[in-house]
Design an enzyme around this catalytic site. Sequence first.
Site, PDB file in Angstrom:
ATOM      1  N   GLY A 287     -53.647  17.698  46.809  1.00 35.56           N
ATOM      2  CA  GLY A 287     -53.186  16.701  47.778  1.00 35.56           C
ATOM      3  C   GLY A 287     -52.372  15.654  47.031  1.00 35.56           C
ATOM      4  NE  ARG A 288     -55.563  11.678  43.296  1.00 37.90           N
ATOM      5  CZ  ARG A 288     -56.278  10.715  43.888  1.00 37.90           C
ATOM      6  NH1 ARG A 288     -55.739   9.523  44.057  1.00 37.90           N
ATOM      7  NH2 ARG A 288     -57.512  10.940  44.288  1.00 37.90           N
ATOM      8  NE  ARG A 327     -56.237   6.305  45.572  1.00 37.43           N
ATOM      9  CZ  ARG A 327     -56.088   5.938  44.307  1.00 37.43           C
ATOM     10  NH1 ARG A 327     -55.236   4.998  43.963  1.00 37.43           N
ATOM     11  NH2 ARG A 327     -56.794   6.524  43.367  1.00 37.43           N
ATOM     12  CB  CYS A 357     -61.640 -12.198  56.157  1.00 38.64           C
ATOM     13  SG  CYS A 357     -60.400 -13.309  56.808  1.00 38.64           S
ATOM     14  CE1 TYR A 384     -57.046  12.077  49.903  1.00 43.27           C
ATOM     15  CE2 TYR A 384     -55.957  11.982  47.772  1.00 43.27           C
ATOM     16  CZ  TYR A 384     -56.636  12.692  48.741  1.00 43.27           C
ATOM     17  OH  TYR A 384     -56.912  14.012  48.538  1.00 43.27           O
TER      18      TYR A 384
HETATM   19  C1  LIG Z   1     -61.888  20.332  49.774  1.00 40.24           C
HETATM   20  C2  LIG Z   1     -60.801  19.514  49.184  1.00 40.24           C
HETATM   21  N1  LIG Z   1     -59.694  20.127  48.743  1.00 40.24           N
HETATM   22  C3  LIG Z   1     -58.668  19.420  48.217  1.00 40.24           C
HETATM   23  C4  LIG Z   1     -58.710  18.052  48.109  1.00 40.24           C
HETATM   24  C5  LIG Z   1     -57.519  17.355  47.533  1.00 40.24           C
HETATM   25  O1  LIG Z   1     -57.783  16.648  46.369  1.00 40.24           O
HETATM   26  P1  LIG Z   1     -56.598  15.980  45.564  1.00 40.24           P
HETATM   27  O2  LIG Z   1     -55.849  15.101  46.497  1.00 40.24           O
HETATM   28  O3  LIG Z   1     -57.278  15.196  44.512  1.00 40.24           O
HETATM   29  O4  LIG Z   1     -55.747  17.065  45.015  1.00 40.24           O
HETATM   30  C6  LIG Z   1     -59.843  17.368  48.532  1.00 40.24           C
HETATM   31  C7  LIG Z   1     -59.915  15.914  48.394  1.00 40.24           C
HETATM   32  O5  LIG Z   1     -60.778  15.220  48.772  1.00 40.24           O
HETATM   33  C8  LIG Z   1     -60.920  18.125  49.095  1.00 40.24           C
HETATM   34  O6  LIG Z   1     -62.016  17.516  49.539  1.00 40.24           O
END
Ligand SMILES: Cc1ncc(COP(=O)(O)O)c(C=O)c1O
Length: 427
Positions: A287-288, A327, A357, A384
């Site tokens: 994801g990230r 975050r 606040c 995120y």
């Molecule tokens: C099942 C699963 N796959 C993939 C990801 C993606 O992680 P990242 O954004 O660190 O690559 C997450 C993140 O929480 C996850 O829970």
Amino acid sequence: VPTTRDPGGRLRAGGVDLLGIALDPRYGTPAYVYDLGGMTSEARALEAAFEGAPHLVAYAVKANSAGPVLRALAAEGCGADVVSGAELELALLCGIHPERIVFSGVAKLDPELDLAISRGQAGIGAIQLESIEEIPRVEARATAVGRIARVSARVNPGVERDMLGTHAHIATGHDEAKFGIPKEDIGLALDELRRTTHVQLVGFTSHVGSQFTSTDAYESAARSLFDIVRSVRAEHGRALTFIDTGGGFGIDYGEGCIPRPADFVSVARAGQRAAGLDDLALYVEPGRSLVGAHGVLLATTVQAKRTRSGESRRWLMIDAGLNDLLRPALYQARHRIVGLLAHGEDLAPWRVVGPVCESADDFGEHVLPSTPPHAVAILDAGAYGYTMASRYNGRPLPAEVFVRDGRVVTARRRAPAMEWVADRNIE
Ligand SMILES: Cc1ncc(COP(=O)(O)O)c(C=O)c1O
């Protein structure tokens, strides 16, 4: 390099002048700006790391679920890892084929399971089982509609939390986490699966944490997964098509050089080969790392404040808060913050805080021009960020601006505050 400065010192992302966006009344601040070109390049580099071997990059939609982002990644061949029925529907709307979608989550609702089973010719690619208890639930839903549900078993390899070396809130592959089926219970899960008639085991999965800044924990968890698959394959592996080593590839938030996403894929591929499992497709769920570095959060300075008694301190109060970017408050994460115009020589440490606040609404100390900058960019905010945003304190969700090759492709303005007022004025 996700942001650059033009010769006049103005900060740009995707070739677009960020001060121009911050000042543009069509968007307003706080505003996320995403460089779709940068995200596309990340996806391409990751795809290339597989060197033509069977694979799927199942992008973790939760990191950034904006349509233009999903469409850009889908165009590069990415599938999706979703964690809700809504994310699943969105991925489909953005052109991701059902076969290329996996569905994770410890407590999927019945209607969400139904969706996963019913979409496409044969349901989605795999429902990722996170408990033995989920098996009879999936079996019942699939039987009711006369379909075979494809599933994978998400293994919790029980990696020591210290070994995961990441923040406790994003470590998922240790034995106190709610995620996945403990590796010791996999035999029981396979027994339960054997009793089903409408569930087919097609894969094994693990995702042990996020923001890994070395490949060690990822490699160790992947090896543990490969060991399990190797040991059960003869008896249970007839329908296996993939192994999924999850996401978690870290990005550089300013703390130094770290492995590239392709390096995580390389160690997983090496482990897969060593285990003799390279006839199976390798799935990853980043994801990230695909989107994080290619987004910034623009904020306007509301006012500067100086505490004069005691230890004097300069506070820079900006219009973005923890409701826009959670975050720092949630994970004690630190994001670099820079002015949108070049910093001159006259610099000072500023404690940058938002308007919410909560004491946790604090982005930390940053060296910025001693004359308060009109607007700043919070860097590496593409993952995120918006997806965790809320309307806490009656603050509208931030604007989102999507850029590519020097122009704004599309944008969504910040909602007017009165929308929240009308929404909460429940009679
Ligand atoms: C099942 C699963 N796959 C993939 C990801 C993606 O992680 P990242 O954004 O660190 O690559 C997450 C993140 O929480 C996850 O829970």
